[in-house]
Design a protein around this motif. Structure first.
Motif, PDB file in Angstrom:
ATOM      1  N   PRO A  23       0.800  -1.240   0.000  1.00 45.84           N
ATOM      2  CA  PRO A  23       0.000   0.000   0.000  1.00 45.84           C
ATOM      3  C   PRO A  23       0.823   1.276   0.000  1.00 45.84           C
ATOM      4  O   PRO A  23       0.313   2.330  -0.401  1.00 45.84           O
ATOM      5  CB  PRO A  23      -0.819  -0.121   1.291  1.00 45.84           C
ATOM      6  CG  PRO A  23      -0.030  -1.034   2.167  1.00 45.84           C
ATOM      7  CD  PRO A  23       0.637  -2.013   1.241  1.00 45.84           C
ATOM      8  N   GLY A  28      -1.096  -1.062  -3.934  1.00 41.33           N
ATOM      9  CA  GLY A  28      -2.073  -1.628  -2.997  1.00 41.33           C
ATOM     10  C   GLY A  28      -3.276  -0.758  -2.744  1.00 41.33           C
ATOM     11  O   GLY A  28      -4.339  -1.258  -2.358  1.00 41.33           O
ATOM     12  N   LYS A  29      -3.189   0.548  -2.933  1.00 38.02           N
ATOM     13  CA  LYS A  29      -4.319   1.451  -2.705  1.00 38.02           C
ATOM     14  C   LYS A  29      -5.042   1.833  -3.998  1.00 38.02           C
ATOM     15  O   LYS A  29      -5.987   2.619  -3.974  1.00 38.02           O
ATOM     16  CB  LYS A  29      -3.837   2.718  -1.990  1.00 38.02           C
ATOM     17  CG  LYS A  29      -3.398   2.472  -0.549  1.00 38.02           C
ATOM     18  CD  LYS A  29      -3.036   3.778   0.138  1.00 38.02           C
ATOM     19  CE  LYS A  29      -2.668   3.543   1.610  1.00 38.02           C
ATOM     20  NZ  LYS A  29      -2.318   4.814   2.289  1.00 38.02           N
ATOM     21  N   ASN A  75      -3.316  -8.030  -7.232  1.00 39.55           N
ATOM     22  CA  ASN A  75      -3.679  -7.750  -5.846  1.00 39.55           C
ATOM     23  C   ASN A  75      -3.713  -8.998  -4.969  1.00 39.55           C
ATOM     24  O   ASN A  75      -3.387  -8.924  -3.787  1.00 39.55           O
ATOM     25  CB  ASN A  75      -5.046  -7.055  -5.792  1.00 39.55           C
ATOM     26  CG  ASN A  75      -4.937  -5.552  -5.973  1.00 39.55           C
ATOM     27  OD1 ASN A  75      -4.607  -4.822  -5.048  1.00 39.55           O
ATOM     28  ND2 ASN A  75      -5.200  -5.099  -7.193  1.00 39.55           N
TER      29      ASN A  75
END
Length: 621
Positions: A23, A28-29, A75
C-alpha cells in the motif's frame, strides 16, 4: 514485480515501478478505475503521466474482463514488497512530464481492440494478443520522430509497417510479417529456438518469462496471425523447412581471412557447414537475424555474447562468449563470411558498422586487446601459406582428412582447442621451441614429429604418419609457425592446462552426477559423443571403443581434471573464447576420475612406457 528494472531510451533512463500490492510503495491502494486509467491512458493514481516505455498504448486494447482479471491477480496473486520507486533520469525537456499529455493527445488511441469480422476467430485472437497484452509492436514496429509506434495494428494507413522490424539500443527486432510457418513461430515462442535459429537479446526474456507459458491455443493463434500478415518482400516465402545446406567453398573458408577467422572462433559450435549443433548451438545458415538487411543484431551478439532462453522444454541455458577482443576489421571479415555463405543472402559488414555498435555498447576499450592468440587469418601472409593452412586443417579435421591413421572419433583439436590457440587448452604456442626434448614416457629424446605420432597412437588410437610425409611436414610447419618468438627455456603463458592439486581425493560418484548434469549434453549419456545428421562426430566420445585409449594423457585423472577445469563446461557462460571454466578443482577431479576410468581401448605398447621410472600415480596401467 517490485520494479527497479533499468529501461534505456534515447531521451534518458526510466526505471520500472513497483506494482506489487504494497500500500505504500506499490499499487495496494489503487482502485480498479485508477488501475484501468494507468493501463489505458498512462496516468498514475496521483495524476502524473507515465512514460510510454510502459506500453499503455498497447494495453489500451485489452478487454474489460481481461483488465479486471489482471487487476485481481496483481492484488491477490503477487506478494507485497516494500520497495520505493526509483526516480527516472530523463534529459531536459523530456523530464517535464506535462509534455506527455501532448504526446497522448497526438498519438494515443485508447479504444479497446475491435475484431476484424472478415477474419477467423483464431486470427482475431492472435491479433488481440499481438496488439494488446503481447505488445509485440513495442520492439518490432518502426517508430516516428516522437518515438511513437507508427501504427498499433495491421489496419489503417500505416498498417503495412506494423511489425515490419525496428532497430533500437543496438538490436534489430526482425520483421515478423509472414516470417516463418506457424509451427516454427510456435516453436520459437515456446522453446526459444526453431529450425531457423534462436532468440537473442531481450527476446530471450520475453520467452523465459512470458510466451513459454502461453496456452497452446494462444500460441497457435498468435502464430497464425503473424503468418497471415502480408509482406512487400518478394523474396520472403514462409518456408516449410530449412533450406538444404550449401557448403562453403574451400576458397571462401580456407583462403580468405573471414573464412579462417570463422574456422578459428566459430566453427567449434556452429560447425563448418553453419548448421550449428542440434538443440545446443543455433544454425547460422538460413538464420534470418544473421542475414537480415540490418546487421545490428548479429554484430551485437558477436560483441557482447549470447545466452539462450531458459524454458520448460530447454531448462539449461547455453552461452556464446563475447568477441569484443577481436578488432573491428577481424569481426567485419568473419561476419561478412557468415552472412554470405551457406546460401545466406546478407550484405557484407564493414568495420565502421562494427565500430558504431561497439560504441553504443561501450565496448571500445576492448578492441584489439587480445593480441596473444595467433590468428589463422595471419597464415595467408606467409610464403608457405598453403602448407600452413593444410597443417591447421589436419589439426582440426584430423579424422576426416586422415581416416587411415585415426582409429576413433577424436581430432587433434579435441584436446588442443581451436587448433591449439586457446590458453590452458593445451595450446601449441611456443611448443616446437622445446623439441627435440627428453620424454620421460618414452625414456629418450624425441623430436616434434615423434611427439605428434604419439598422439596418433594414443589419443586417436590409430597409426603413426610417415615422418617425412607431406601431412607430417605440414603439421610440423604449422606448429613451427605457432612457436612465434619463443625460444627454448622461455616461459609460455597459458601453456598446457590448468594446475590441479594432486592431493585432492577423487569422488567418482560425485563425478558421475556432474557428468550427467554438465557433460552428457555434449558428450552423450554413455560417453559416446554426439554426431550431426550425417553421423559426422561433433563432440568427441569420452569412453568406449571410439574414444582415446588408456595410453593417452587424457586417460589420467589429474591431466584430464586440469583440462576440464580450464576449458569446461563449454557453452555454460560467456567467457572468451569458449565460455569455459565453471567447475571447482574438486568437481573437475571428480568428473575426470569418473570418465577417465570408464572402459576404453587398451594400448599394447604400454609395456614400453617409463622405462627409466617416474610413472605418474594416476596412470591407467
Amino acid at each position: 514485480m517490485a520494479g527497479g528494472l533499468e529501461l534505456k531510451t534515447p531521451f534518458g533512463t526510466i526505471y520500472s515501478t513497483n506494482i506489487t500490492p504494497d500500500p505504500k510503495t506499490g499499487i495496494g491502494k489503487y482502485s480498479f478505475e485508477q488501475f484501468d486509467r494507468a493501463m489505458r491512458k498512462g496516468v498514475a493514481a496521483d495524476g502524473h503521466n507515465l512514460y510510454p516505455a510502459m506500453p499503455y498504448p498497447s494495453y489500451a486494447k485489452m478487454t474489460k474482463d481481461d483488465m479486471q482479471a489482471l487487476f485481481a491477480y496483481l492484488n491477490a496473486g503477487v506478494a507485497p514488497v516494500v520497495q520505493p520507486n526509483r526516480a527516472s533520469d530523463m534529459k531536459f525537456p523530456f523530464n517535464m512530464r506535462w509534455g506527455l499529455g501532448l504526446w497522448n493527445a497526438v498519438f494515443l488511441d485508447d479504444k479497446p481492440f475491435q475484431p476484424d469480422t472478415k477474419k477467423s476467430a483464431e486470427f482475431n485472437r492472435g491479433a488481440y494478443i499481438a496488439q494488446g497484452l503481447g505488445h509485440c509492436g513495442s520492439c518490432h514496429t518502426p517508430r516516428g520522430m516522437a518515438f511513437q509506434e507508427k501504427t498499433m495494428g495491421h489496419l489503417g494507413g500505416n498498417g503495412d509497417k506494423y511489425l515490419a522490424g525496428f532497430t533500437f539500443d543496438a538490436w534489430h527486432a526482425v520483421n515478423l510479417r509472414s516470417l516463418w510457418t506457424p509451427a516454427d513461430i510456435v516453436s520459437l515462442l515456446k522453446t526459444g529456438r526453431s529450425q531457423y535459429g534462436t532468440a537473442a537479446g531481450s527476446m530471450t526474456e520475453v520467452i523465459t518469462h512470458s510466451t513459454q507459458h502461453f496456452t497452446d491455443g494462444d500460441l497457435a493463434a498468435l502464430a497464425a496471425y503473424l503468418h497471415a500478415l502480408p509482406t512487400d518482400d518478394k523474396n520472403r516465402v514462409a518456408r516449410k523447412q530449412a533450406p538444404a545446406p550449401v557448403a562453403a567453398t574451400d576458397k571462401a573458408m580456407y583462403n580468405s581471412r573471414g573464412g579462417l577467422g570463422y574456422v578459428q572462433f566459430c566453427a567449434t559450435c556452429h560447425r563448418r557447414d553453419g548448421r550449428g549443433v542440434g538443440e545446443i548451438f543455433p544454425t547460422l545458415a538460413g538464420n534470418d537475424s544473421v542475414q537480415s538487411k540490418d546487421p545490428t543484431t548479429v554484430i551485437h551478439i558477436a560483441l557482447s555474447g549470447w545466452q539462450s532462453a531458459v524454458t520448460q522444454t530447454s531448462p539449461r541455458s547455453f552461452g556464446m562468449p563475447s568477441y569484443a577482443t577481436l578488432s573491428d576489421n577481424e569481426l567485419s571479415e568473419i561476419l561478412t563470411f557468415v552472412r554470405t555463405q551457406w546460401g545466406n543472402r546478407g550484405e557484407p559488414v564493414t568495420p565502421k558498422q562494427i565500430a558504431k555498435v561497439r560504441e553504443e555498447l561501450k565496448l571500445q576499450q576492448l578492441a584489439g586487446s587480445d593480441t596473444k592468440t595467433p590468428r589463422f587469418a595471419a597464415l595467408l601472409k606467409e610464403q608457405n601459406a598453403p602448407q600452413l593452412v593444410q597443417g591447421m586443417r589436419l589439426m582440426t579435421e584430423t579424422r576426416q582428412l586422415l581416416p587411415k591413421h585415426v582409429g576413433n572419433d577424436i581430432n587433434c583439436s579435441s584436446c588442443h582447442l581451436n587448433g591449439g590457440t586457446v590458453a590452458k587448452g593445451s595450446p601449441f604456442l611456443g611448443v616446437s621451441a622445446f623439441f627435440p626434448a627428453e620424454a620421460p614416457r618414452a625414456g629418450r629424446v624425441i623430436n616434434l614429429a615423434e611427439r605428434i605420432n604419439g598422439c596418433f597412437k594414443r589419443s586417436m588410437n590409430g597409426s603413426p604418419l610417415p615422418l617425412e610425409g607431406v601431412e607430417m611436414k605440414a603439421m610440423v610447419a604449422y606448429m613451427d609457425w605457432m612457436k612465434g618468438e619463443y625460444r627454448p627455456g622461455d616461459k609460455v603463458p597459458g601453456r598446457g592446462v590448468a594446475m590441479i592439486d594432486r592431493s585432492i581425493v577423487p569422488n567418482p560418484e560425485n563425478g558421475k552426477k556432474i557428468y550427467s548434469e554438465h557433460c552428457a549434453v555434449c558428450h552423450g549419456a554413455n560417453g559416446e559423443g554426439i554426431a550431426d545428421a550425417n553421423k559426422t562426430p561433433v563432440f568427441p566420445p569420452l569412453w568406449g571403443d571410439r574414444s582415446f585409449n588408456i595410453g593417452a594423457g587424457m586417460a589420467r585423472t589429474y591431466t584430464a581434471a586440469g583440462f576440464v577445469k580450464a576449458n569446461m563446461v563449454m557453452g555454460h557462460g560467456q567467457k572468451f573464447p569458449l565460455g569455459q571454466g565453471n567447475l571447482s578443482d574438486q568437481e573437475a577431479v571428480d568428473v575426470a576420475e569418473y570418465f577417465s576410468h570408464m572402459p576404453r581401448p587398451d594400448f599394447p605398447e604400454k609395456v614400453k612406457d617409463w622405462p627409466k621410472g617416474g610413472k605418474p600415480k594416476d596412470a591407467r596401467y
